[in-house]
Design an enzyme around this catalytic site. Structure first.
Site, PDB file in Angstrom:
ATOM      1  N   PHE A  17       0.835  -1.201   0.000  1.00 46.77           N
ATOM      2  CA  PHE A  17       0.000   0.000   0.000  1.00 46.77           C
ATOM      3  C   PHE A  17       0.876   1.259   0.000  1.00 46.77           C
ATOM      4  O   PHE A  17       0.877   2.042  -0.968  1.00 46.77           O
ATOM      5  CB  PHE A  17      -0.949  -0.078   1.207  1.00 46.77           C
ATOM      6  CG  PHE A  17      -1.437   1.233   1.715  1.00 46.77           C
ATOM      7  CD1 PHE A  17      -2.034   2.155   0.859  1.00 46.77           C
ATOM      8  CD2 PHE A  17      -1.301   1.568   3.061  1.00 46.77           C
ATOM      9  CE1 PHE A  17      -2.484   3.386   1.335  1.00 46.77           C
ATOM     10  CE2 PHE A  17      -1.749   2.785   3.545  1.00 46.77           C
ATOM     11  CZ  PHE A  17      -2.325   3.698   2.673  1.00 46.77           C
ATOM     12  N   ASP A  37       9.816  -7.237  -3.503  1.00 42.18           N
ATOM     13  CA  ASP A  37       8.622  -7.604  -2.733  1.00 42.18           C
ATOM     14  C   ASP A  37       8.347  -9.093  -2.888  1.00 42.18           C
ATOM     15  O   ASP A  37       8.563  -9.659  -3.955  1.00 42.18           O
ATOM     16  CB  ASP A  37       7.400  -6.791  -3.218  1.00 42.18           C
ATOM     17  CG  ASP A  37       6.354  -6.627  -2.131  1.00 42.18           C
ATOM     18  OD1 ASP A  37       5.786  -7.653  -1.699  1.00 42.18           O
ATOM     19  OD2 ASP A  37       6.111  -5.491  -1.699  1.00 42.18           O
ATOM     20  N   THR A  41       1.613  -9.653   1.351  1.00 37.88           N
ATOM     21  CA  THR A  41       0.372  -8.965   1.739  1.00 37.88           C
ATOM     22  C   THR A  41      -0.048  -7.932   0.704  1.00 37.88           C
ATOM     23  O   THR A  41      -0.741  -6.973   1.035  1.00 37.88           O
ATOM     24  CB  THR A  41       0.553  -8.262   3.102  1.00 37.88           C
ATOM     25  OG1 THR A  41       1.653  -7.355   3.014  1.00 37.88           O
ATOM     26  CG2 THR A  41       0.795  -9.253   4.213  1.00 37.88           C
ATOM     27  N   ASP A  62      11.933 -12.553  -0.910  1.00 36.13           N
ATOM     28  CA  ASP A  62      11.649 -12.424   0.518  1.00 36.13           C
ATOM     29  C   ASP A  62      12.911 -11.887   1.189  1.00 36.13           C
ATOM     30  O   ASP A  62      13.976 -12.508   1.081  1.00 36.13           O
ATOM     31  CB  ASP A  62      11.267 -13.801   1.089  1.00 36.13           C
ATOM     32  CG  ASP A  62      10.810 -13.707   2.536  1.00 36.13           C
ATOM     33  OD1 ASP A  62      11.422 -12.947   3.319  1.00 36.13           O
ATOM     34  OD2 ASP A  62       9.831 -14.394   2.888  1.00 36.13           O
ATOM     35  N   LEU A  79      10.317  -0.972   3.600  1.00 32.17           N
ATOM     36  CA  LEU A  79       8.905  -0.992   4.007  1.00 32.17           C
ATOM     37  C   LEU A  79       8.368  -2.417   4.054  1.00 32.17           C
ATOM     38  O   LEU A  79       7.170  -2.621   4.255  1.00 32.17           O
ATOM     39  CB  LEU A  79       8.061  -0.164   3.028  1.00 32.17           C
ATOM     40  CG  LEU A  79       8.030   1.357   3.246  1.00 32.17           C
ATOM     41  CD1 LEU A  79       9.372   1.993   2.919  1.00 32.17           C
ATOM     42  CD2 LEU A  79       6.950   2.002   2.406  1.00 32.17           C
ATOM     43  N   THR A  98      11.116 -11.116   9.466  1.00 29.38           N
ATOM     44  CA  THR A  98      11.132 -10.083   8.419  1.00 29.38           C
ATOM     45  C   THR A  98      11.752  -8.802   8.966  1.00 29.38           C
ATOM     46  O   THR A  98      12.585  -8.169   8.314  1.00 29.38           O
ATOM     47  CB  THR A  98       9.703  -9.823   7.904  1.00 29.38           C
ATOM     48  OG1 THR A  98       9.263 -11.002   7.231  1.00 29.38           O
ATOM     49  CG2 THR A  98       9.641  -8.647   6.954  1.00 29.38           C
ATOM     50  N   ASN A 105      19.568  -8.000   6.592  1.00 29.13           N
ATOM     51  CA  ASN A 105      20.039  -8.242   5.216  1.00 29.13           C
ATOM     52  C   ASN A 105      20.097  -6.950   4.409  1.00 29.13           C
ATOM     53  O   ASN A 105      21.040  -6.713   3.655  1.00 29.13           O
ATOM     54  CB  ASN A 105      19.108  -9.234   4.502  1.00 29.13           C
ATOM     55  CG  ASN A 105      19.311 -10.654   5.003  1.00 29.13           C
ATOM     56  OD1 ASN A 105      20.402 -11.007   5.456  1.00 29.13           O
ATOM     57  ND2 ASN A 105      18.273 -11.477   4.915  1.00 29.13           N
ATOM     58  N   TYR A 151       5.238  -8.134  15.863  1.00 28.21           N
ATOM     59  CA  TYR A 151       5.347  -6.903  15.073  1.00 28.21           C
ATOM     60  C   TYR A 151       6.067  -5.825  15.885  1.00 28.21           C
ATOM     61  O   TYR A 151       7.091  -5.285  15.452  1.00 28.21           O
ATOM     62  CB  TYR A 151       3.943  -6.452  14.693  1.00 28.21           C
ATOM     63  CG  TYR A 151       3.879  -5.238  13.791  1.00 28.21           C
ATOM     64  CD1 TYR A 151       4.280  -5.305  12.458  1.00 28.21           C
ATOM     65  CD2 TYR A 151       3.395  -4.022  14.272  1.00 28.21           C
ATOM     66  CE1 TYR A 151       4.197  -4.194  11.618  1.00 28.21           C
ATOM     67  CE2 TYR A 151       3.304  -2.913  13.442  1.00 28.21           C
ATOM     68  CZ  TYR A 151       3.702  -3.001  12.121  1.00 28.21           C
ATOM     69  OH  TYR A 151       3.617  -1.897  11.297  1.00 28.21           O
TER      70      TYR A 151
END
Ligand code: NAD
Ligand code: UDP
Length: 343
Positions: A17, A37, A41, A62, A79, A98, A105, A151
Site C-alpha cells: 500500500f 517484494d 500482503t 523475501d 517498508l 522479516t 540483510n 510486530y
C-alpha cells in the site's frame, strides 16, 4: 559520469500500500526504482502500471533471504513487513524474522553500496502508551510476549539494528515511526479499520467496531506520509534520531465509523465485536520533531482523504467483487491458519 540528481533507489515492500505510492513519487522525481517484494500482503496490481516505466524494475524476493544487487544503489527504503494485525499475526515468526533478519540483510546491502537507508518503523513501538501524545523520547509500553509482539518487538529490534549500524559508521540509517496511514491501494481484506469500515459500508454489511469504539487513532493520508518519508531520507545531516510521521488529529473509532456512514450511501448499521488482546487505547503523534527537522506537517484532513479512499474502493470493488470470506486472497501463512475477516 552518473547524474547525481537521478538516484538508484531500492524500495523493499514497494508493491504494498505505502510502498507503491512511494515508488510512484520516486519515479515522478526522475529516479530509477528497484522494487523488491514477496507479495505476501500485496497484489502485483499495485505496481502493474509501473512495469511499463523504463526506470522501474521489480524483483520478487523475501528479504529474510540475502539479496545481491549488481547495479549501484544510492538509497534503500525498507517498508517490507505485513502491517495489518490479522496479517502480521498469521505467521508471527515470519513477521519477526522479516523485521530482524530482513532488516539485517538490507542493512548489509546498504553498507556494501554505501547507500542511505530508511527503516519504516511504527507507532506500535510505543505499545499501549502511557504518554499522550507520543513523543519520540518515550520508550513505550509493549507486551513483549503478547500477540502483537511479533510486530512491535520486531520493529523495535529493527530500530536497534539501524542505530547500531549508524553508530558504528557502517550505514547512514534513518528511522521513521509511522502512525496509522490510509488511502487507495489498501487491500480490501487486510482487516485494518479504514479499509474494513469502507468495504463494509460499500457492501451494506454491518460495520464492525471492536470494543466500545472509545479507543482512538490518528489517521494520516498516504500522500502526506510519502512526502515525509522522502524528506527524511534526504535531509542533511542525518539527525540520528527516530522521527514520528502521522496526522495529529485524533478520532475515536466510533467517530470514524460515523463519518464513513455519513459519507457512503449504505444500509449498514454498527455491530460491536470483542476488543483484540493488547489493543492500544489511544494513539496520537507529537510531530514537533518532524516539523522542526523536515519542515513537515500533514495537509490532507480526514474527511478529504476518506472521500478519495471511498471513491477508490468503490471502483476497485466494482471491478473485482470479492465476498467477505470465500473470495479472500490467502497469504501463504493463511493456508495454514484461517483467520476471520478483521478478527
Ligand atoms: P502492506 O502490507 O501493504 O505492505 C507491506 C509490503 O511488504 C507488501 O507488499 C508485502 O508483500 C511486503 N512484504 C512483507 N513481508 C515481506 C518480506 N519478508 N519480504 C519481502 N516483502 C515483504 O503494508 P503498508 O501499510 O504499506 O506498510 C508498509 C510499511 O510501513 C510496513 O513496514 C509497516 O510496518 C509500516 N507501517 C505502516 C503503517 C500504516 O498505517 N500503513 C503504520 C505503521 C508502520
Ligand atoms: N478496529 C475495529 N474494527 C475493525 C478493525 C479494527 O474496531 O473492523 C479497531 C482496532 O481494534 C483498533 C483500531 O480499530 O482499536 C485500529 O485498528 P487497525 O487494525 O486499523 O490498526 P492498529 O490497531 O494497528 O492501530
Amino acid at each position: 559520469m552518473r547524474d547525481r540528481t537521478r538516484k538508484n533507489i531500492l524500495v523493499a515492500g514497494g508493491a504494498g500500500f505505502v510502498g507503491s505510492h512511494l515508488c510512484d513519487a520516486l519515479l515522478a522525481g526522475g529516479n530509477r526504482v528497484i522494487c523488491v517484494d514477496s507479495f505476501l500482503t500485496s497484489s502485483p496490481s499495485n505496481v502493474l502500471p509501473l512495469q511499463e516505466h523504463a526506470d522501474f524494475a521489480l524483483i520478487e524476493h523475501d528479504i529474510c533471504d540475502e539479496l545481491d544487487i549488481a547495479e549501484p544503489l544510492d538509497q534503500i527504503y525498507n517498508l517490507a513487513c505485513p502491517a495489518s494485525p490479522p496479517f502480521y499475526q498469521a505467521d508471527p515468526i515470519h513477521t519477526m524474522m522479516t523485521s530482524v533478519a530482513g532488516t539485517g540483510n538490507l542493512l548489509k546491502l546498504a553498507a556494501h553500496h554505501r547507500a542511505s537507508f530508511l527503516q519504516a518503523s511504527t507507532s506500535e513501538v510505543y505499545g499501549d502508551p502511557e504518554m499522550h501524545p507520543q513523543r519520540e523520547d518515550y520508550w513505550g509500553h509493549v507486551n513483549c510476549i503478547g500477540p502483537r509482539a511479533c510486530y512491535d518487538e520486531g520493529k523495535r529490534a529493527a530500530e536497534a539494528l539501524c542505530f547500531d549500524s549508524l553508530r558504528s559508521g557502517q550505514v547512514d540509517a534513518r528511522v521513521v515511526r509511522i502512525f496509522n496511514t490510509y488511502g487507495p491501494r489498501m487491500q480490501p481484506n487486510d482487516g485494518r479499520i479504514v479499509s474494513n469500515l469502507i468495504v463494509q459500508a460499500l457492501r451494506n454489511e454491518p460495520l464492525t467496531i471492536y470494543g466500545d469504539g472509545a479507543q482512538t487513532r490518528s489517521f494520516c493520508y498516504v500522500s502526506d506520509l510519502v512526502d515525509g518519508l522522502i524528506r527524511l531520507m534526504n535531509v542533511q545531516p542525518n539527525a540520528g534520531v527516530p522521527v514520528n510521521l502521522g496526522n495529529p488529529s485524533e478520532f475515536t473509532i466510533a467517530e470514524l465509523a460515523d463519518m464513513v456512514l455519513a459519507m457512503v450511501p449504505t444500509r449498514s448499521t454498527i455491530v460491536h465485536r470483542p476488543l483484540p488482546e493488547d489493543d492500544p487505547q489511544r494513539r496520537r503523534p507529537d510531530i514537533s520533531r518532524a516539523n522542526e527537522l523536515l519542515r513537515w506537517e500533514p495537509k490532507v484532513p480526514l474527511a478529504e482523504g476518506l472521500a478519495h479512499t471511498i471513491t477508490w474502493f468503490s471502483h476497485t470493488l466494482a471491478e473485482q467483487p470479492i465476498t467477505p470470506h470465500a473470495g479472500r486472497r490467502h497469504t501463504p501463512a493463511e493456508d495454514a491458519t484461517e483467520l476471520p475477516l478483521g478478527a
